[in-house]
Design an enzyme around this catalytic site. Structure first.
Site, PDB file in Angstrom:
ATOM      1  N   PRO A   1       0.880  -1.122  -0.144  1.00  0.00           N
ATOM      2  CA  PRO A   1      -0.001   0.126  -0.033  1.00  0.00           C
ATOM      3  C   PRO A   1       0.720   1.219  -0.036  1.00  0.00           C
ATOM      4  O   PRO A   1       1.857   1.172   0.269  1.00  0.00           O
ATOM      5  CB  PRO A   1      -0.621  -0.136   1.425  1.00  0.00           C
ATOM      6  CG  PRO A   1      -0.585  -1.502   1.908  1.00  0.00           C
ATOM      7  CD  PRO A   1       0.739  -1.942   1.114  1.00  0.00           C
ATOM      8  N   VAL A   2       0.171   2.317  -0.244  1.00  0.00           N
ATOM      9  CA  VAL A   2       0.922   3.673  -0.408  1.00  0.00           C
ATOM     10  C   VAL A   2       1.947   3.649  -1.434  1.00  0.00           C
ATOM     11  O   VAL A   2       1.667   4.506  -2.458  1.00  0.00           O
ATOM     12  CB  VAL A   2       1.664   3.934   0.979  1.00  0.00           C
ATOM     13  CG1 VAL A   2       2.227   5.382   0.890  1.00  0.00           C
ATOM     14  CG2 VAL A   2       0.865   4.049   2.031  1.00  0.00           C
ATOM     15  N   CYS A   3       2.866   2.801  -1.691  1.00  0.00           N
ATOM     16  CA  CYS A   3       3.572   2.935  -2.910  1.00  0.00           C
ATOM     17  C   CYS A   3       3.050   2.629  -4.266  1.00  0.00           C
ATOM     18  O   CYS A   3       3.312   3.090  -5.026  1.00  0.00           O
ATOM     19  CB  CYS A   3       4.630   1.345  -2.811  1.00  0.00           C
ATOM     20  SG  CYS A   3       5.673   1.529  -1.421  1.00  0.00           S
ATOM     21  N   SER A   4       2.148   1.723  -3.905  1.00  0.00           N
ATOM     22  CA  SER A   4       1.037   1.404  -5.421  1.00  0.00           C
ATOM     23  C   SER A   4       0.086   2.715  -5.902  1.00  0.00           C
ATOM     24  O   SER A   4      -0.372   2.490  -6.759  1.00  0.00           O
ATOM     25  CB  SER A   4       0.458   0.205  -5.110  1.00  0.00           C
ATOM     26  OG  SER A   4       1.087  -0.941  -4.621  1.00  0.00           O
ATOM     27  N   ASP A   5       0.165   3.563  -4.865  1.00  0.00           N
ATOM     28  CA  ASP A   5      -0.692   4.688  -5.575  1.00  0.00           C
ATOM     29  C   ASP A   5       0.385   5.938  -5.587  1.00  0.00           C
ATOM     30  O   ASP A   5      -0.035   6.872  -6.239  1.00  0.00           O
ATOM     31  CB  ASP A   5      -1.784   5.176  -4.887  1.00  0.00           C
ATOM     32  CG  ASP A   5      -1.792   5.254  -3.357  1.00  0.00           C
ATOM     33  OD1 ASP A   5      -0.477   5.636  -3.015  1.00  0.00           O
ATOM     34  OD2 ASP A   5      -2.534   5.222  -2.631  1.00  0.00           O
TER      35      ASP A   5
END
Lengths: 191, 202
Positions: free
Chosen positions: B92-96
């Site tokens: 999560p977070v990295c992927s957005d």
């Protein structure tokens, strides 16, 4: 022995907190249920205010939007699927706007979860979005609506007494704006 | 008796902190169809960089997704640079974070600035992951082998072998102008980054 008892109270406090948090997080409303009450900031842009049938500044409950059917897209500027979806949602807006009988009865808004007003502005500009977009910087609305994945579409039938009923919801792409609109009109009894 | 109360207070406090630390807030795109691994709440920062604004950015060259090797000094006297280290693919977070930056091409371009994304993942993993993000306008580099060597050079390699979520703004002369070794659990504020880019000379 007493220490054990106090430790168990600690465990109890933890589970109470978790259960309270789950309740606060809310669940994703299902068809026939009502959408949780949420409050948004009135847009500064007059065209958007007029579109929503609002006046002035400050916050307003979603129930004040003048429409019979309200489509709410939960999206994020940071969501690649929402980026791909933006032109399709624009075509849904255009489709509604060009139908004389529909444009006052069906309104569309977007809520950018975890997005600042600046980030909402970037998304609006990038995809030339004409319908109102609102930031949900603190994820408060996202939590209230069950932390859905994005994009997620809620369609509410608005009643004159300020209440509403969810008539349709969809996770992911609406794929075909025309077909989507047809489904909504059928499900809501507007057609 | 007093000890019991102290013990009880500490115990309640412990569970309250546990509760607070167990509920990160982030949105997940349907694009990833449940493929995102949630590591839970992590230690916000797990390294200490010796680099500071005003110092020369350490040179490096790394393989990129497109097959080229990208060297930092290629951009010397040509472009300002934002290095975006993100911890790991499929989290999560990295992927957005990068899909968001993908909307910033025009704004970066206006300030003569290039974005370079770096993770410690290998090329095949980066390939599969970034394909879900659409066409990225900026190079994505793999700091996989020697594992995390560039992240280490920049002082942002965590003890478990992934990098921090860190931003380095580097001017055309190769001087670091801004560093944000961010809480790994949250996305850096975009407005702050843009203000730093706006301060750079074109």
């Amino acid at each position: 022995m007493r220490e054990k008892g106090v430790f168990l109270i600690g465990v109890l406090v933890y589970f109470l907190c978790v259960s309270a948090s789950l309740h606060a997080a809310g669940h994703t409303p299902a068809k026939g249920e009502s959408f949780p009450p949420i409050t948004l900031q009135k847009p500064a842009n007059k065209a958007e205010l007029d579109y929503l049938g609002l006046k002035g500044t400050g916050s307003f409950p979603v129930s004040e939007i003048k429409t019979e059917l309200l489509i709410i897209e939960i999206y994020s500027m940071y969501c690649p699927y929402c980026q791909k979806e933006a032109p399709i949602v624009n075509s849904l807006y255009e489709l509604i706007a060009k139908e004389k009988d529909l444009k006052e009865k069906v309104k569309l808004i977007g809520i950018g979860v975890g997005n600042t007003p600046f980030e909402v502005g970037i998304f609006r500009k990038q995809y030339n979005i004409e319908f109102p977009l609102f930031p949900d910087e603190s994820f408060a609305i996202h939590k209230k609506t069950g932390e859905v994945r994005t994009p997620f579409f809620f369609v509410l039938k608005m009643k004159p007494d300020g209440s509403n009923t969810l008539v349709y919801s969809k996770l992911g792409s609406i794929e075909d704006a025309g077909q989507f609109l047809e489904i909504l009109l059928k499900e809501s009894g507007l057609q | 008796m007093r000890n019991d109360y102290t013990y009880g207070f500490i115990s309640c406090l412990f569970f309250f902190v546990l509760f607070l630390s167990s509920s990160p807030a982030f949105g997940v795109s349907e694009q990833f169809q449940g493929k995102i691994f949630d590591p839970g709440m992590l230690k916000p920062v797990d390294s200490k960089t010796k680099l500071k604004a005003g110092m020369k950015a350490p040179d490096f060259s790394l393989p990129s997704l497109s097959g080229n090797v990208v060297a930092l000094n290629e951009y010397r006297n040509k472009k300002n640079i934002v290095l975006s280290f993100v911890p790991a693919a499929w989290t999560p977070v990295c992927s957005d974070q990068w899909p968001g930056y993908n909307l910033m091409e025009e704004i970066f371009g206006r300030h003569d600035t290039i974005l370079i994304g770096i993770t410690v993942d290998n090329i095949p993993t980066l390939y599969a992951w970034t394909r879900e993000m659409g066409e990225l306008w900026f190079p994505v580099l793999s700091d996989f082998w020697p594992h995390g060597a560039v992240s280490k050079k920049y002082g942002v390699l965590r003890s478990n072998g992934v990098s921090e979520r860190a931003l380095f703004v580097i001017d055309k002369k190769g001087i670091i102008r801004y560093i944000d070794v961010h809480d790994i659990n949250t996305r850096p504020n975009l407005e702050i980054l843009l203000k730093e880019i706006e301060r750079l000379k074109k």
